[in-house]
Design an enzyme around this catalytic site. Structure first.
Site, mmCIF file in Angstrom:
data_model
loop_
_atom_site.group_PDB
_atom_site.id
_atom_site.type_symbol
_atom_site.label_atom_id
_atom_site.label_comp_id
_atom_site.label_asym_id
_atom_site.label_seq_id
_atom_site.Cartn_x
_atom_site.Cartn_y
_atom_site.Cartn_z
ATOM 1 N N GLY A 218 0.911 -1.368 0.003
ATOM 2 C CA GLY A 218 0.075 -0.055 -0.192
ATOM 3 C C GLY A 218 0.901 1.303 -0.052
ATOM 4 C CB THR B 285 -2.173 6.046 -1.483
ATOM 5 O OG1 THR B 285 -2.570 4.930 -0.456
ATOM 6 C CG2 THR B 285 -2.731 5.936 -2.993
ATOM 7 N NE ARG C 272 -8.173 -8.797 -2.311
ATOM 8 C CZ ARG C 272 -9.203 -8.214 -3.049
ATOM 9 N NH1 ARG C 272 -10.414 -8.195 -2.240
ATOM 10 N NH2 ARG C 272 -8.936 -7.531 -3.897
ATOM 11 C CB SER D 95 -22.710 -9.060 2.163
ATOM 12 O OG SER D 95 -21.800 -8.405 1.624
ATOM 13 C CE1 TYR E 267 -10.156 -0.869 14.054
ATOM 14 C CE2 TYR E 267 -10.382 1.717 14.219
ATOM 15 C CZ TYR E 267 -10.463 0.450 13.431
ATOM 16 O OH TYR E 267 -10.274 0.431 11.775
ATOM 17 C CE LYS F 108 -5.535 -2.085 10.355
ATOM 18 N NZ LYS F 108 -4.469 -1.651 9.485
ATOM 19 N N PRO G 53 -5.746 9.159 14.347
ATOM 20 C CG PRO G 53 -7.575 10.686 14.885
ATOM 21 C CD PRO G 53 -6.648 9.702 15.501
#
Ligand code: HXC
Ligand code: NAP
Length: 285
Positions: free
Chosen positions: A16, A19, A69, A107, A150, A165, A193
């Protein structure tokens, strides 16, 4: 923060890395002399970031499309990096997917997609690169996992991400011990944040602006600056942090503790409120 050349010639994979925080960390690693491999699903984003960071830092950026993945793509990425640079020194598991939603609206596919990227993607990269380190008897390597605060408190409305996480944090602590004998370090960063387009579009859309104020949620009354996180990441993958293993370092200005402390809400009281309360409380003999 670190001396220049602190990461000289280290080959670092940042998943990743095209960005957001991955890009900011990659920039800082390049400034410290590293060779950085940036991976994600979008080739155009990777190429544009490569160009920008090479111009900005004069370093070497190797973009490689890899969906974390898919194990075949992870193996192809690992082998391409080894073919080009001969070694991998550091893996930063930063790629993630997330969005806010009441859990009952999800879902199975929606739940799985987050767990597949965050938990299984981190495991795929760690396992395939880790097995290479073990088989090739490389004497030193470091893994840095980007989690969230979290991961241990849990959080409503991002339950797939919280589950994933938490799993990454468990993996960090488990392998820090199990693979220390192979010279592989594991640490994690738990950011509060830090504004990025990826996170803000999906977690703090404008419509939420009237309900929450991130600055007010934080004892320091601000959000994070990317360079603050990049500095910490640079330290945790450098040789300076060699006695830190299995640790998760929180970088959130005290935000999660502010939400946790029983009486932290009393921050809102004025001196006059306190005068009145003190009078009442002192009478309780
Ligand atoms: C309910 C949703 C949904 C939503 C998607 N889905 N968005 N369900 N509410 N808001 C469902 C879809 O309907 C679908 O299920 C399934 O999820 C897959 O969605 P797709 O759009 O087909 O998937 P894809 O295009 O692969 O996109 C993956 C993604 C996307 C995770 C949904 O957001 C993404 O690409 N994210 C990558 C970047 C990212 O998320 N960055 C933020 C990280 S920030 P059905 O069953 O309908 O087909 C972070 C910070 C945390 O982690 C802490 C901040 C303080
Ligand atoms: P971001 O810019 O959206 O970064 C997520 C990156 O993951 C993107 O580059 C994305 O690229 C990549 N990615 C997503 N799915 C992938 C997949 N299947 N395979 C490979 N790459 C994939 O968001 P960010 O805010 O910088 O987040 C970076 C990390 O920080 C994440 O781990 C996030 O959980 C963590 N974090 C962020 C904050 C914050 O406030 N920003 C707070 C706590 C934790 P593609 O879409 O091109 O694949």
């Amino acid at each position: 923060m670190l001396a220049s050349n602190s990461l000289k010639d280290k080959v670092i994979i940042v998943t990743g890395g095209g960005t957001g925080l991955g890009k900011s960390m990659s920039t800082y690693f390049l400034e410290l002399g590293a060779i950085v491999v940036i991976t994600s699903r979008k080739n155009d984003v990777l190429i544009s970031t490569q160009k920008e960071l090479e111009e900005q830092t004069g370093g070497i950026v190797f973009p490689f499309v890899c969906d974390v993945r898919l194990v075949d793509q992870v193996i192809a990425m690992r082998d391409a990096v080894l073919a080009k640079f001969g070694r991998i020194d550091i893996l930063v598991n930063n790629a993630a997917g997330n969005f806010i939603s009441p859990t009952e609206r999800l879902s199975t596919k929606a739940f799985n997609i987050i767990v597949d990227i965050v938990l299984k993607g981190t495991i795929n990269c760690t396992l395939e690169i880790g097995k290479h380190w073990i088989e090739s008897k490389q004497t030193k390597a470091k893994v840095l996992n980007i989690v969230t605060t979290y991961a241990w408190t849990g959080s409503s409305y991002v339950v797939p991400s919280a589950c994933a996480k938490a799993g990454v944090l468990a993996m960090t602590r488990s392998l820090a011990v199990e693979w220390a004998k192979y010279g592989i370090w594991f640490n994690a960063i738990a950011p509060g944040p830090f504004p990025t387009k990826g996170a803000w579009d999906r977690l703090f859309p404008k419509e939420l602006g009237e309900i929450i104020n991130l600055e007010n949620k934080n004892p320091l009354k601000r959000v994070g600056n990317h360079i603050e996180l990049a500095n910490l990441a640079g330290y945790l993958i450098s040789d300076y942090s060699d006695f830190i293993n299995g640790e998760v370092v929180t970088i959130d200005g005290g935000e999660w503790l502010m939400g946790a402390g029983e009486f932290n809400f009393l921050n809102q009281l004025s001196e006059t409120d306190w005068d009145n309360i003190e009078n009442v409380v002192r009478k309780a003999k």
